[in-house]
Scaffold this motif. Structure first.
Motif, PDB file in Angstrom:
ATOM      1  N   GLN A   1       0.566  -1.549  -0.407  1.00 59.00           N
ATOM      2  CA  GLN A   1       0.204  -0.147   0.213  1.00 59.00           C
ATOM      3  C   GLN A   1       0.748   1.133  -0.133  1.00 59.00           C
ATOM      4  N   TRP A   2       2.078   0.946   0.630  1.00 58.32           N
ATOM      5  CA  TRP A   2       3.085   2.329   0.648  1.00 58.32           C
ATOM      6  C   TRP A   2       3.092   2.671  -0.572  1.00 58.32           C
ATOM      7  N   LEU A   3       3.755   1.499  -1.451  1.00 55.10           N
ATOM      8  CA  LEU A   3       4.342   1.645  -2.350  1.00 55.10           C
ATOM      9  C   LEU A   3       3.713   2.057  -3.298  1.00 55.10           C
ATOM     10  N   SER A   4       1.494   1.888  -3.464  1.00 55.91           N
ATOM     11  CA  SER A   4       1.387   2.044  -4.603  1.00 55.91           C
ATOM     12  C   SER A   4       0.672   3.439  -4.312  1.00 55.91           C
ATOM     13  N   ASP A   5       0.615   4.124  -2.873  1.00 61.79           N
ATOM     14  CA  ASP A   5       0.796   5.597  -1.979  1.00 61.79           C
ATOM     15  C   ASP A   5       1.865   6.178  -2.892  1.00 61.79           C
ATOM     16  N   ILE A   6       3.142   6.369  -2.280  1.00 58.22           N
ATOM     17  CA  ILE A   6       4.381   6.820  -3.104  1.00 58.22           C
ATOM     18  C   ILE A   6       4.558   7.048  -4.675  1.00 58.22           C
ATOM     19  N   SER A   7       4.053   5.616  -5.192  1.00 60.19           N
ATOM     20  CA  SER A   7       4.116   5.548  -6.784  1.00 60.19           C
ATOM     21  C   SER A   7       2.718   6.604  -6.938  1.00 60.19           C
ATOM     22  N   HIS A   8       1.642   6.758  -7.053  1.00 58.71           N
ATOM     23  CA  HIS A   8       1.027   7.594  -7.159  1.00 58.71           C
ATOM     24  C   HIS A   8       0.715   9.529  -6.865  1.00 58.71           C
ATOM     25  N   GLU A   9       2.135   9.616  -5.678  1.00 60.75           N
ATOM     26  CA  GLU A   9       2.237  11.208  -5.347  1.00 60.75           C
ATOM     27  C   GLU A   9       3.344  10.964  -6.418  1.00 60.75           C
ATOM     28  N   LEU A  10       3.900  10.402  -6.659  1.00 57.49           N
ATOM     29  CA  LEU A  10       5.863  11.383  -7.551  1.00 57.49           C
ATOM     30  C   LEU A  10       4.935  10.507  -9.053  1.00 57.49           C
ATOM     31  N   ARG A  11       3.598  10.003  -9.250  1.00 60.22           N
ATOM     32  CA  ARG A  11       2.928  10.817 -10.888  1.00 60.22           C
ATOM     33  C   ARG A  11       2.385  11.805 -10.932  1.00 60.22           C
ATOM     34  N   SER A  12       1.784  12.582  -9.728  1.00 59.75           N
ATOM     35  CA  SER A  12       0.535  13.503  -9.764  1.00 59.75           C
ATOM     36  C   SER A  12       1.744  14.789 -10.197  1.00 59.75           C
ATOM     37  N   LYS A  13       0.810  15.142 -11.092  1.00 62.73           N
ATOM     38  CA  LYS A  13       1.289  17.020 -11.688  1.00 62.73           C
ATOM     39  C   LYS A  13       1.389  17.812 -10.737  1.00 62.73           C
ATOM     40  N   ARG A  14       1.225  17.592  -9.975  1.00 66.28           N
ATOM     41  CA  ARG A  14       1.562  18.313  -8.667  1.00 66.28           C
ATOM     42  C   ARG A  14       3.317  18.173  -7.856  1.00 66.28           C
ATOM     43  N   SER A  15       3.313  17.226  -8.616  1.00 68.44           N
ATOM     44  CA  SER A  15       4.577  16.848  -8.064  1.00 68.44           C
ATOM     45  C   SER A  15       5.560  17.003  -8.717  1.00 68.44           C
ATOM     46  N   ILE A  16       7.196  16.994  -7.473  1.00 64.48           N
ATOM     47  CA  ILE A  16       8.768  17.482  -8.410  1.00 64.48           C
ATOM     48  C   ILE A  16       9.043  16.892  -9.531  1.00 64.48           C
ATOM     49  N   ASN A  17       9.339  17.434 -10.520  1.00 61.83           N
ATOM     50  CA  ASN A  17       9.617  17.237 -11.831  1.00 61.83           C
ATOM     51  C   ASN A  17      10.513  16.229 -11.838  1.00 61.83           C
TER      52      ASN A  17
ATOM     53  N   VAL B   1      13.669   9.018  -8.236  1.00 59.40           N
ATOM     54  CA  VAL B   1      13.597   8.372  -6.224  1.00 59.40           C
ATOM     55  C   VAL B   1      12.972   7.457  -6.642  1.00 59.40           C
ATOM     56  N   PHE B   2      11.825   7.080  -7.336  1.00 62.04           N
ATOM     57  CA  PHE B   2      10.952   5.727  -7.859  1.00 62.04           C
ATOM     58  C   PHE B   2      11.906   4.374  -7.709  1.00 62.04           C
ATOM     59  N   HIS B   3      12.950   4.607  -8.976  1.00 61.31           N
ATOM     60  CA  HIS B   3      13.841   3.429  -9.181  1.00 61.31           C
ATOM     61  C   HIS B   3      14.455   3.141  -8.161  1.00 61.31           C
ATOM     62  N   GLU B   4      15.466   4.240  -6.901  1.00 64.25           N
ATOM     63  CA  GLU B   4      15.966   4.253  -5.366  1.00 64.25           C
ATOM     64  C   GLU B   4      14.958   3.212  -4.177  1.00 64.25           C
ATOM     65  N   ILE B   5      13.836   4.051  -4.628  1.00 71.42           N
ATOM     66  CA  ILE B   5      13.264   3.027  -3.340  1.00 71.42           C
ATOM     67  C   ILE B   5      12.733   1.319  -3.815  1.00 71.42           C
ATOM     68  N   VAL B   6      12.030   1.352  -5.299  1.00 70.18           N
ATOM     69  CA  VAL B   6      11.684   0.075  -5.756  1.00 70.18           C
ATOM     70  C   VAL B   6      12.676  -0.998  -5.748  1.00 70.18           C
ATOM     71  N   GLY B   7      14.326  -0.184  -5.588  1.00 68.21           N
ATOM     72  CA  GLY B   7      15.469  -1.620  -6.627  1.00 68.21           C
ATOM     73  C   GLY B   7      15.658  -1.629  -4.201  1.00 68.21           C
ATOM     74  N   HIS B   8      15.349  -0.393  -3.634  1.00 75.10           N
ATOM     75  CA  HIS B   8      16.042  -0.811  -1.969  1.00 75.10           C
ATOM     76  C   HIS B   8      14.547  -2.500  -1.746  1.00 75.10           C
ATOM     77  N   LEU B   9      13.210  -1.823  -2.510  1.00 78.01           N
ATOM     78  CA  LEU B   9      12.881  -3.017  -2.000  1.00 78.01           C
ATOM     79  C   LEU B   9      12.729  -4.466  -1.863  1.00 78.01           C
ATOM     80  N   LEU B  10      13.251  -4.414  -3.644  1.00 80.96           N
ATOM     81  CA  LEU B  10      13.106  -5.542  -4.324  1.00 80.96           C
ATOM     82  C   LEU B  10      15.129  -6.179  -3.749  1.00 80.96           C
ATOM     83  N   THR B  11      15.723  -5.390  -3.458  1.00 81.01           N
ATOM     84  CA  THR B  11      16.759  -5.578  -3.163  1.00 81.01           C
ATOM     85  C   THR B  11      17.123  -6.712  -1.723  1.00 81.01           C
ATOM     86  N   ASN B  12      16.132  -6.031  -0.624  1.00 80.63           N
ATOM     87  CA  ASN B  12      15.638  -6.550   0.887  1.00 80.63           C
ATOM     88  C   ASN B  12      14.792  -6.985   0.966  1.00 80.63           C
ATOM     89  N   ARG B  13      13.996  -8.063  -0.612  1.00 86.96           N
ATOM     90  CA  ARG B  13      13.225  -9.381  -0.088  1.00 86.96           C
ATOM     91  C   ARG B  13      13.484 -10.547   0.883  1.00 86.96           C
TER      92      ARG B  13
END
Length: 83
Positions: A48-64, A71-83
């Protein structure tokens, strides 16, 4: 108990250990079932957290967009390597 450990290693949280004893092994099986529930809850919250953060990172109000992808690749990479 051994089969339950193997299922847990495969992230199969749907089956629990049958408890038919009241001695130390029965208490261990009960604790193992509690751990299965906690790991399932943790995994659901993580998804759920990953889904929420992905949505925020894709939103038009978000950062460049360049920063978003980094940031997205860093988060996903970290989650996948720590499974």
């Amino acid at each position: 108990m051994s089969r339950a450990v193997h299922r847990l290693g495969k992230r199969q949280f749907d089956k629990k250990v049958e408890i038919s004893r009241t001695d130390e092994l029965g208490m261990l099986a009960q604790d193992f079932n509690i751990m299965i529930d906690q790991l399932f809850d943790y995994e659901q919250k993580q998804k759920q957290w990953l889904s929420d953060i992905s949505h925020e990172l894709r939103s038009k109000r978000s950062i460049n967009p360049i920063f978003q992808r980094g940031v997205f690749h860093e988060i996903v990479g970290h989650l996948l390597t720590n499974r």
